[in-house]
Design a protein around this motif. Structure first.
Motif, mmCIF file in Angstrom:
data_model
loop_
_atom_site.group_PDB
_atom_site.id
_atom_site.type_symbol
_atom_site.label_atom_id
_atom_site.label_comp_id
_atom_site.label_asym_id
_atom_site.label_seq_id
_atom_site.Cartn_x
_atom_site.Cartn_y
_atom_site.Cartn_z
ATOM 1 N N GLU A 1 -24.087 -45.381 68.978
ATOM 2 C CA GLU A 1 -22.793 -44.708 69.038
ATOM 3 C C GLU A 1 -22.572 -44.230 70.469
ATOM 4 O O GLU A 1 -23.496 -43.715 71.109
ATOM 5 N N HIS B 1 -18.652 -46.360 67.055
ATOM 6 C CA HIS B 1 -19.729 -47.235 66.580
ATOM 7 C C HIS B 1 -19.783 -48.497 67.446
ATOM 8 O O HIS B 1 -18.760 -49.113 67.738
ATOM 9 N N TRP C 1 -16.913 -40.117 68.609
ATOM 10 C CA TRP C 1 -18.006 -41.078 68.714
ATOM 11 C C TRP C 1 -17.544 -42.434 68.178
ATOM 12 O O TRP C 1 -16.907 -42.510 67.130
#
Length: 655
Positions: free
Chosen positions: A329, A340, A338
């Motif tokens: 992340e 992915h 954040w």
């Protein structure tokens, strides 16, 4: 875990916590060292209240026991009679030195007598344990419930602390420098700046879209470089003796001292069917070594990519999925969240990929960084209740407590400004987790990294080829090409695709690039991008499954109806390769007609007469081939891995 890493973990505790825990650890060790032949000193019950309350909550304490030589053994930690005591003596000596540096010179004395000396370790523990005569039924029930988690929570905690220690490697200045010497950062930044500029001038860009910045585009460029140019997936390694791709796994072997230095706790042993020689494949866990080997499976990919992210200045977390996958992340400052990033798949910001695409039954997903450990499971699921029902390795309130304790301990060492920043960030993330996500319209596919057999064995093929697949094998993003303002003004449209780079190049606005062959596809069925590492070739071909052998296609669509312009001249190049009796047919279709071409007719720019149209599609259909490898006998856009040309190209003059 190396002793220096354990000492780093221990140093993060308060002085009182460390002294209390180290006294217990020294007593455990002292009992064994002074009575090496007495088995009763070699067992520690995990349910011991002293262990539960004084050791498990202390960062690094459990790792010390493992480093001494204790092993998990049901409800106990046991040191085998065959274990050598030099490791235990070394840990003992280091703990004494660390206590002396804190001004404590005394060492614990050996306990004596009793069936389980290491059950009491000289501590007064009776005050915290209710007697049988005064314990209520509810207390007994609660105690029984807690006892059922004692071993699993000890293992769970060890996993957390091991990963918290491991991610500190990403902060090593020398490792970051080594990574920056490899990463073509200047080129990636130039590409990112170009992408940002194109977005800002795009007619599709609106004030309602997220405020992307150059760092966001740098992340995409880094991800694409890592996947297409740097790291290599390994199902089975090439033979060290003859370089053939004919090795098969025999099992595991003991890592050598040189391999252990770089964290290779497991070494896979392969035999070559061509020359009968053995090849070792160490599963290195040190990101510095992975910068050199540049190969592995998801563990190695995420490990090395997270280091690369830290090396170029991103705030990054190493994410561990308890159902056997890892990724990264990265914090986007422009979007205050954040994101992915899966380096194996070259995919960014699609957190529902695993549950909705790969059909994984998630349980725990934890993110680790130098600053924190966070339970981020809720970012990756659409059904919180089902996930909670599968979370049986620890009590939820226990996990929250462990995470909160780590959070407080980490925060104490930070500046006031940094504490405030992370607190605001945490609150925002927790609010995000309360919103149940939806996978509708995201076109999340099954896993693409690894062989089909390997993906099927893990149940991660999703709706692609293989057992349990969607019979239609539908893929694609539903993408439709429309004209930008610059293309309208120039009355010219030009897009091309490089299979080597797995990127589309659009000539407008200086050349915007979009990663991933599916990203600009309207619809595809049963196709995947393949890499032949031995021949150094890449191409798009049918999936290795029975459904894909007879039904595979891919379509790109173009819609210019938002303008008065029409197609004056269309030029198309679509290179491919066929073997045996494989066939590639191309169709260019408007609302009124379809023109059909065989594959070899489109190897150079070819004029296609659809003058006056505003809507059309380009479709490839793959069929034929021989035997079990029929899928390989039709290949779109085959080219060397280091090629710089574009085997798929469309030029349109508009009038």
């Amino acid at each position: 875990m190396a002793l220096d890493s354990i000492q780093q973990l221990l140093s993060e505790n308060s002085k009182d916590s460390f002294l209390e825990a180290s006294e217990i650890l020294l007593k455990f060790a002292s009992n064994v060292l002074k009575n090496p032949n007495d088995p009763k000193y070699r067992k520690i019950r995990v349910g011991n209240p002293v262990v539960q309350t004084k050791l498990l909550p202390v960062s690094g304490a459990l790792e010390c026991l493992f480093e001494m030589g204790f092993l998990e053994d049901g409800d106990f930690l046991t040191m085998p009679a065959t274990s050598r005591l030099n490791r235990m003596q070394h840990v003992y000596d280091e703990l004494v030195k660390q206590r002396q540096r804190l001004g404590v010179n005394s060492t614990p004395l050996e306990t004596s007598g009793g069936e389980e000396p290491n059950e009491r370790v000289g501590m007064n523990t009776t005050a915290s344990v209710p007697s049988k005569t005064t314990c209520s039924r509810s207390q007994a029930s609660q105690a029984s419930s807690n006892n059922s988690f004692q071993v699993s929570e000890a293992v769970f905690l060890n996993k957390i602390q091991t990963n918290l220690s491991h991610v500190l490697l990403y902060e090593d200045a020398n490792l970051q420098r080594k990574a920056r010497e490899i990463i073509p950062l200047s080129n990636l930044q130039t590409e990112a700046d170009k992408q940002l500029k194109t977005l800002q001038h795009s007619s599709n860009h609106s004030a309602q879209q997220p405020p992307y910045d150059a760092q966001d585009f740098l992340l995409l460029a880094l991800l694409n470089w890592f996947k297409t140019s740097f790291f290599r997936w390994v199902d089975a390694p090439q033979c060290d003796a003859c370089s053939a791709n004919t090795t098969s796994l025999l099992g595991g072997v003991t890592p050598s001292p040189a391999e252990q230095i770089w964290g290779a706790a497991r070494v896979e042993n392969y035999r070559c069917s061509s020359c009968n020689q053995l090849t070792r494949f160490p599963r290195y866990n040190h990101p510095g070594k992975l910068l050199e080997t540049r190969r592995g499976r998801c563990g190695e990919w995420a490990n090395c990519f997270t280091l690369c992210c830290r090396a170029v200045g991103f705030e990054a977390r190493y994410v561990l999925d308890w159902t056997d996958h890892v990724w990264t992340e990265v914090y986007s400052r422009s979007q205050s969240r954040w994101m992915h990033c899966d380096a194996c798949e070259n995919i960014c910001d699609k957190p529902l990929l695993y549950e909705a695409g790969w059909k994984k039954k998630l349980t725990y997903v934890l993110a680790f960084s130098r600053d924190e450990v966070q339970d981020v499971t809720w970012r990756y699921t659409t059904n919180h209740e089902q996930v909670l029902a599968r979370r049986t390795e620890c009590r939820e309130h226990w996990l929250l407590q462990v995470i909160h304790q780590n959070w407080k301990r980490k925060l104490q060492a930070m500046s006031e400004e940094r504490r405030h920043e992370l607190t605001v960030r945490l609150v925002s993330e927790l609010v995000e987790f309360t919103i149940v996500r939806s996978a509708d319209g995201q076109n999340l596919s099954g896993r693409t990294s690894g062989s089909l057999a390997w993906r099927e064995s893990r149940g991660e093929v999703g709706a692609g080829a293989g057992a349990g697949a969607d019979p239609d094998g539908a893929q694609g993003s539903g993408f439709m090409f429309t004209l930008t303002e610059e293309e309208k003004k120039s009355e010219f449209f030009h897009v091309s695709y490089s299979c080597a780079g797995d990127v589309y190049h659009r000539a407008s606005s200086g050349g915007v690039q979009v990663a991933g062959w599916q990203s600009c596809v309207n619809e595809a069925r049963n196709l995947a991008r393949k890499e032949e590492r031995d021949w150094r070739m890449v191409y798009i071909a049918r999936q290795e499954g029975s459904a894909a052998v007879t039904a595979a296609s891919v379509s790109w669509k173009f819609d210019f109806t938002d303008t008065d312009l029409k197609i004056g001249r269309l030029q198309l190049k679509a290179q491919g390769a066929t073997f045996e009796n494989g066939v590639i047919n191309w169709q260019v279709c408007t609302d009124d007609e379809c023109l059909v071409f065989r594959g070899e007719e489109l190897h150079t720019l070819t004029d296609v007469n659809i003058k006056g149209s505003r809507i059309f599609s380009v479709t490839a259909r793959l069929s034929g081939g021989q035997g079990d490898v029929a899928w390989q006998h039709t290949q779109l856009f085959r080219q060397p891995m280091d090629a710089t040309d574009y085997p798929f190209e469309i030029k349109i003059n508009l009038v």
